[in-house]
Design an enzyme around this catalytic site. Sequence first.
Site, PDB file in Angstrom:
ATOM      1  N   ARG A   1     -29.620 -34.466  45.203  1.00 38.66           N
ATOM      2  CA  ARG A   1     -29.562 -35.775  44.552  1.00 38.66           C
ATOM      3  C   ARG A   1     -30.779 -36.638  44.917  1.00 38.66           C
ATOM      4  O   ARG A   1     -31.210 -37.480  44.144  1.00 38.66           O
ATOM      5  CB  ARG A   1     -28.257 -36.487  44.955  1.00 38.66           C
TER       6      ARG A   1
ATOM      7  N   ILE B   1     -27.838 -44.263  38.482  1.00 38.64           N
ATOM      8  CA  ILE B   1     -27.277 -42.923  38.691  1.00 38.64           C
ATOM      9  C   ILE B   1     -25.877 -43.177  39.240  1.00 38.64           C
ATOM     10  O   ILE B   1     -25.688 -43.967  40.159  1.00 38.64           O
ATOM     11  CB  ILE B   1     -28.181 -42.097  39.636  1.00 38.64           C
ATOM     12  N   SER B   2     -24.875 -42.539  38.631  1.00 39.60           N
ATOM     13  CA  SER B   2     -23.477 -42.865  38.963  1.00 39.60           C
ATOM     14  C   SER B   2     -23.136 -42.526  40.405  1.00 39.60           C
ATOM     15  O   SER B   2     -23.785 -41.691  41.034  1.00 39.60           O
ATOM     16  CB  SER B   2     -22.517 -42.125  38.048  1.00 39.60           C
ATOM     17  N   GLN B   3     -22.062 -43.137  40.850  1.00 36.90           N
ATOM     18  CA  GLN B   3     -21.483 -42.824  42.156  1.00 36.90           C
ATOM     19  C   GLN B   3     -21.123 -41.322  42.152  1.00 36.90           C
ATOM     20  O   GLN B   3     -20.498 -40.854  41.202  1.00 36.90           O
ATOM     21  CB  GLN B   3     -20.222 -43.683  42.257  1.00 36.90           C
ATOM     22  N   PRO B   4     -21.497 -40.561  43.171  1.00 32.25           N
ATOM     23  CA  PRO B   4     -21.234 -39.112  43.160  1.00 32.25           C
ATOM     24  C   PRO B   4     -19.757 -38.770  42.915  1.00 32.25           C
ATOM     25  O   PRO B   4     -19.454 -37.801  42.229  1.00 32.25           O
ATOM     26  CB  PRO B   4     -21.672 -38.663  44.554  1.00 32.25           C
TER      27      PRO B   4
END
Lengths: 238, 816
Positions: free
Chosen positions: A61, A87-90
């Site tokens: 990431r 970038i979204s929360q994992p």
Amino acid sequence: MLALLALLCLLPPVTLAAEDFAAERRRMADQIGTMAAQTAFETARPRFDSRVMDALAKVPRHRFVPANQMSHAYENRPLPIGYGQTISQPYIVALMTDLANPQPGQKVLEIGTGSGYQAAILAELAGWVYTIEIVEPLAKQAEERLKALDYRNVEVQAGDGYYGWAAHAPFDAIIVTAAASHVPPPLVKQLKPGGRMVIPVGTPFLTQNLMLVEKAADGSVSSRQILPVRFVPLTGGH
Amino acid sequence: MKDRPPFIAIALISAAALGYEVLLTRLFSITLWHHFAYMIISAALLGYGASGTFLVLARSRLETRFDAAFVASAATFGLSIAPSFLLAQRISFNPLELFWDPRQALYLLGLYLVLFVPFFCAGTCTGLAFSRFRGRIHRVYAADILGAGAGSLGIVLALFAFPPVQALTLLSALGLLAAAIAALETRSGFVQFAALLAGAGLMAAIPAESWIELRPSPYKELSQTLQVAGARVVARHSSPLAQITVVESPRVPFRHAPGMSLASPAEPAPQLAVFSDGEGLNPLTRFDGDLAPLAYLDYLTSALPYHLKREPRVLVLGAGAGADVLQALYHRSPRVDAVELDPQVVALLRGQFAGYAGRLYERPELRVHVAEARGFVAGSPERYDLIQVALVDAFSVASAGLHALSESYLYTVEALQDYLGHLQPDGLLAVTRWVTLPPRDTLKLFATAVAALKRSGLPHPERRLALIRGWKTATLIVKNGEFNEREIAALRAFCRTRSFDPAYFPGIAPDETNRYNRLDESYFYDGATALLSPRRDAFIEGYKFHIEPATDDRPYFFRFLRWRSLPEILALKDRGGLPLLEWGYPVLAVALAQAVAAGALLILLPLPRIRGETGMRRGRVAAYFLGIGLGFMFLEIAFIQKFILFLAHPLYAVAVVLCAFLVFAGLGSLLSRSVVTALERATDRPLRWVAAAIGAFALAYIFVLPPLFRELMGLPGLSKVAISVAAIAPLAFLLGLPFPTGLARVGREAEALIPWAWAVNGCASVVGAVLAALLAVHLGFTVVVILAVVLYLLALGVAFEGTAAAPNGQPAPEPS
């Protein structure tokens, strides 16, 4: 105080070695695995698919975030990637991927490439990933990034995602991360019978819920709205 | 004659400072979001309190060089206005990351410190003048608040005439002009005067756009839209209400159709996007008279009423750029009244984009009204078949709870009663909201409708309500009558053909509520039925969001957060739980906490320096100025709210009420000595009588104003303004008495405490403004007014008059 602030802004990003990143990544995957079990009720899945968890533990990431965010790459939080995008929360990426359930050999369409991280996760799991980004510089960066990481089964296109990608349709799964006021009907058409479409609903940094559109074998379409968290609105409910 | 306070400079500085405060709200609404503007500005205003603290410490040195110190402060004020904002823009504060990134708190602190400078300088000027001219405090204070009153009106006029960045440089020029005049008034020298005047002229002459550029957050909808290839701004207009931006995107069309059904056979027609302060995409649809391309408008939840009532006469509240009007035309409404608050939006459709929109707002079946919705409805004698309340706020803003503490009179119980009162027999009221999960606003709206029906004395609310939902929007229908079989059948067919789920209608079965867009539970149906049942109150109480109906006294429809749910929500952060939180509310609480902490620090910090003071004791001084500082803000804010509804316009109400408040308080201050002297002939405790009079007026207004407003609501705007000013005048006049009277006494009995009293008053004003808003959320404006009266009684009756005042009469001698 102001001097301190200025200093903070000028601090170089912490540089970590590749093996440190790998360790952090594993920690992040473990953390998400634990959370998945806690929200099993809402998501109706006792755990995330082990293949999804493996992909999460594998995709770097930190290569998908701007240099000044790299030290936060494996924290379970959304990060800015420029151009007003995130970038979204994992955890949300894992949940979306799990809901889309891509399988080897399958074709997946993504609307809203962003950094390309979600596409990379999908590329680990599916046969082919086609991804469209509306912001041209982002599309270009993502394409280069994915190429550098040797993802050969991902194709990136800059442009309008409303009509999907007719040349490669139909798709087994579609993920629409671009904010939309409605589900584009052409995308529903490009979904294979038995296919799944996942749409996060929310704003930058905040995913409110996930919309899952499923096309049955007979072509009929149904949808579900899934909360990423367990939150019973009524005290004493359940 | 040399020893005359620089009245003109004081008034001009005050006008510019208040103008700057209002302008900052505007600027931060464009670059960030409104509620953050509120938090940032409340912190910056602590500059006034800090100036008092500073003067306690530096008084002896500055007072002997009053002229130079005053002119220097005024000049620094003028010079710092534009740079402080420019610097603030450079700080990359992103409020959306506050909960994720600890650095954001530091950035925020940086913002405060940078913006604090101009207010600190302005406060230093006034505080110095109080300290130096102890015998003429009432006049200095009068100049101060008369200036502020002029500033509150002036900035609104300026924002009509100039873009916000130009207003910024003009305020800067005004600050420098004040400094130039101060040089003249204090006879500091012609060179200083000429240099400062030249600076003011230069600042006013240079086009602001050449060196100041607004940098909106990249996360605002407009910023994101402009990242799309080919998207460009085709029009931009600015007014004190909002900055309106029109964008075209030829390569990636907008296709805005919120919650359009998956089953829609049609795609949205070509559109331009109209943004208000960079948020809330409002589609301006291309239209050439052909209705066929509008078919998609029949696949929104808001189209439901047209399937229950054919060709209705419609009132659209919140018409914007016309999407709901087109929906009415598509369904062959013979007459549509369209109400829109922002004249700029209407002007777009009548001017530059009239051709694109097919001269929509000039069509014969249409009447367009530029008005606030509640005011229009109250003043209208008409009755409609359908009142359509449009989805006026942006999804992004609504879903993040950014409006949590904005007052909205559109969705209160009284509002729904008003709308119902303007329906024909069997007419329909339709209100569409965004779907949030678990449901918040939809259930609150439902609860509000139930309460409105009950309060209007209409029997069987359960037979008059219907609610449907898609995945993105929900539409509530309230009927002025009971639903019949035919209508229920039409509703079922509408939902079936569009994959929408009914959540409630008379006779609904549980198994038809969760078919198409499935939720893990039938939240909406369960909520609606509970709200119609005897367990309504228990349901509302047990719900984790605040869904108690909003009223005109507590007009906070968008507040859903309950403090008791906060720990649970925060614990869910890592699993994506933050959207459950509305930001507006905690942000205001944070604003209060930081104001109280910083204010306490500013008040306590200089205590060691004033320890040896005799005469009036410090505790008494603090209690007095704390009381009147809080009380003044409580009354001002509460009455601004009451008048917003009456004047039917948030902007005019604030400008008119604030101006009237300050101007009449200024007159009160000017005449305070004569008034108090006259009272002293009749009583030995004159301020108790002032407190009693303030209490009598304020409390009388609580009872008199609401029925009076209802009676007079239909009057033309100017008459309403005149009535408002007349109503404010006596109360405001009285409110202008305590500050100069108290400060003059401090000047006589403990002169070193003058700047400290100024610090206490400055901090109390900031805390008072934020606290009033928070108290109104919980207790309503009526309680805020009552608390203000109590504060005045305590301050004037106990703190001031608790011991006999020193013999009054002659002003204290002034140092020369």
